[in-house]
Design an enzyme around this catalytic site. Structure first.
Site, PDB file in Angstrom:
ATOM      1  N   ASP A 148       0.761  -1.183   0.074  1.00 34.28           N
ATOM      2  CA  ASP A 148       0.053  -0.104  -0.007  1.00 34.28           C
ATOM      3  C   ASP A 148       0.910   0.949  -0.057  1.00 34.28           C
ATOM      4  OD1 ASP A 148      -2.349   1.409  -0.002  1.00 34.28           O
ATOM      5  OD2 ASP A 148      -2.832   1.078   2.199  1.00 34.28           O
TER       6      ASP A 148
ATOM      7  N   THR B  82     -10.340  -7.222  -6.134  1.00 34.31           N
ATOM      8  CA  THR B  82     -11.574  -7.443  -6.780  1.00 34.31           C
ATOM      9  C   THR B  82     -11.942  -5.908  -6.793  1.00 34.31           C
ATOM     10  OG1 THR B  82     -12.769  -8.089  -4.709  1.00 34.31           O
ATOM     11  CG2 THR B  82     -12.367  -9.702  -6.535  1.00 34.31           C
ATOM     12  N   GLU B  83     -11.892  -5.241  -5.822  1.00 35.54           N
ATOM     13  CA  GLU B  83     -12.486  -3.721  -5.736  1.00 35.54           C
ATOM     14  C   GLU B  83     -11.629  -2.764  -6.511  1.00 35.54           C
ATOM     15  OE1 GLU B  83     -11.552  -5.710  -3.032  1.00 35.54           O
ATOM     16  OE2 GLU B  83     -13.773  -6.131  -2.540  1.00 35.54           O
ATOM     17  N   ASN B  84     -10.248  -3.074  -6.718  1.00 38.37           N
ATOM     18  CA  ASN B  84      -9.559  -2.255  -7.483  1.00 38.37           C
ATOM     19  C   ASN B  84      -9.784  -2.004  -9.085  1.00 38.37           C
ATOM     20  OD1 ASN B  84      -6.315  -3.514  -6.300  1.00 38.37           O
ATOM     21  ND2 ASN B  84      -7.635  -1.368  -5.751  1.00 38.37           N
TER      22      ASN B  84
ATOM     23  N   ARG C  35       0.369   8.676 -10.378  1.00 42.75           N
ATOM     24  CA  ARG C  35      -0.174   7.514  -9.593  1.00 42.75           C
ATOM     25  C   ARG C  35       0.810   6.268 -10.325  1.00 42.75           C
ATOM     26  NH1 ARG C  35      -3.478   7.042  -5.776  1.00 42.75           N
ATOM     27  NH2 ARG C  35      -3.879   5.100  -6.238  1.00 42.75           N
TER      28      ARG C  35
HETATM   29  C1  FPP Z   1      -1.612   0.115  -3.657  1.00 38.11           C
HETATM   30  O1  FPP Z   1      -1.090   1.438  -3.625  1.00 38.11           O
HETATM   31  C2  FPP Z   1      -1.114  -0.797  -4.560  1.00 38.11           C
HETATM   32  C3  FPP Z   1      -1.666  -1.240  -5.761  1.00 38.11           C
HETATM   33  C4  FPP Z   1      -3.269  -1.273  -5.797  1.00 38.11           C
HETATM   34  C5  FPP Z   1      -1.160  -1.922  -6.722  1.00 38.11           C
HETATM   35  C6  FPP Z   1       0.157  -2.793  -6.603  1.00 38.11           C
HETATM   36  C7  FPP Z   1       0.844  -2.998  -7.629  1.00 38.11           C
HETATM   37  C8  FPP Z   1       2.221  -2.909  -7.861  1.00 38.11           C
HETATM   38  C9  FPP Z   1       3.320  -2.820  -6.831  1.00 38.11           C
HETATM   39  C10 FPP Z   1       2.585  -3.212  -9.255  1.00 38.11           C
HETATM   40  C11 FPP Z   1       3.453  -4.187  -9.550  1.00 38.11           C
HETATM   41  C12 FPP Z   1       3.015  -5.504  -9.197  1.00 38.11           C
HETATM   42  C13 FPP Z   1       3.619  -6.760  -9.645  1.00 38.11           C
HETATM   43  C14 FPP Z   1       3.242  -8.136  -8.859  1.00 38.11           C
HETATM   44  C15 FPP Z   1       4.736  -6.597 -10.560  1.00 38.11           C
HETATM   45  P1  FPP Z   1      -2.247   2.632  -3.755  1.00 38.11           P
HETATM   46  O2  FPP Z   1      -2.466   3.083  -5.368  1.00 38.11           O
HETATM   47  O3  FPP Z   1      -3.580   2.324  -3.154  1.00 38.11           O
HETATM   48  O4  FPP Z   1      -1.676   3.749  -2.867  1.00 38.11           O
HETATM   49  P2  FPP Z   1      -2.429   4.884  -2.047  1.00 38.11           P
HETATM   50  O5  FPP Z   1      -3.130   4.259  -0.992  1.00 38.11           O
HETATM   51  O6  FPP Z   1      -1.289   5.722  -1.595  1.00 38.11           O
HETATM   52  O7  FPP Z   1      -3.161   5.693  -3.186  1.00 38.11           O
END
Ligand code: FPP
Length: 243
Positions: free
Chosen positions: A20, A66-68, A33
């Site tokens: 996160d 699934t929420e993403n 982002r």
């Molecule tokens: C959460 O941060 C992160 C994600 C939803 C995506 C995670 C994906 C990667 C690290 C990409 C690469 C993955 C692999 C397996 C190669 P956020 O966007 O929710 O951050 P925020 O809460 O600060 O907005």
């Protein structure tokens, strides 16, 4: 590295990670982002390397829930492209370190080029037994458990299973990856104290390690600190402290 791995008495067999803070990391720097996710992908690579070095057998990362799917289409598209790009980047490392790639989640919901790219590496690494790298993609734990319940009900209906035979192991056996042991350590970055629908069944007895670091800042050293913290925990599984 500031930590002597030899000094650790216990190494968790399986570590699960909620990655996160990519968005906030990027925002702090005035970047998009997706730039945060790109830097986050380098942290995934660092953790894979550190885990192999420490002798952790299984790493599961929560890459897409699934929420993403509710995120803006451009961000979803960027994440899917990044996944493909990252696989191209990591593949050699998986071979060098004897790491098997597996995926958990609604595989069929992923765009076809992503599925094809994943399948190629899943097949090419299927024979490795030292380490396993699990990517949770379009994953939701409640849905996973509901699907298990549905499959079990169908077996009972078809007379393949008796109602009284259903126990905890039956549920485990019908999850996405029944042969993967439960994580002993769950790491979440960016200070959030939530499970966010991640491995609700499998994390029943896991130790939680929450760090304020944003995911792109979580590298080898931070992973080793988490292992060190895990070493200091006294795991009793609801029993009493051993003298
Ligand atoms: C959460 O941060 C992160 C994600 C939803 C995506 C995670 C994906 C990667 C690290 C990409 C690469 C993955 C692999 C397996 C190669 P956020 O966007 O929710 O951050 P925020 O809460 O600060 O907005």
């Amino acid at each position: 590295m500031s930590l002597d791995l030899q000094s650790l008495e216990k190494i968790p067999r399986h570590v699960a990670l909620i990655m996160d803070g990519n968005g906030r990391w990027a925002q702090q720097r005035g970047l998009s982002r997706i730039e945060g996710h790109k830097e986050g992908a380098q942290s995934v690579r660092a953790v894979l390397r550190a885990a192999a070095q420490a002798g952790v057998e299984f790493i599961t990362v929560y890459a897409f829930s699934t929420e993403n799917w509710k995120r803006p289409p451009a961000e979803i598209d960027g994440l899917m492209k990044l996944l493909v790009h990252s696989l191209n980047e990591y593949e050699q490392e998986l071979h060098d370190n004897n790491i098997r790639l597996r995926v958990m989640g609604q595989f069929e919901k992923l765009p076809l080029p992503v599925r094809m790219r994943l399948q190629k590496t899943i097949d090419a690494t299927a024979h490795y037994t030292d380490h396993t790298f699990v990517i949770a993609l379009s994953y939701g734990s409640r849905m996973e458990i509901a699907n298990a319940a549905k499959q079990i009900a169908e077996k009972v209906k078809a007379g393949e299973m008796k109602l009284k035979e259903i126990d905890e192991q039956t549920i485990t056996d019908h999850l996405y990856l029944p042969d993967v042991p439960d994580p002993e350590l769950m790491i979440r970055t960016s200070g959030e104290l939530r499970l966010s629908n991640f491995l609700l069944w499998q994390l029943s007895y896991a130790e939680f390690y929450i760090t304020n670091d944003y995911w792109p800042d979580f590298r080898e050293e931070q992973f080793f600190h988490a292992l060190e913290a895990f070493n200091g925990r006294d795991r009793r599984y609801g029993g009493v402290k051993k003298k």
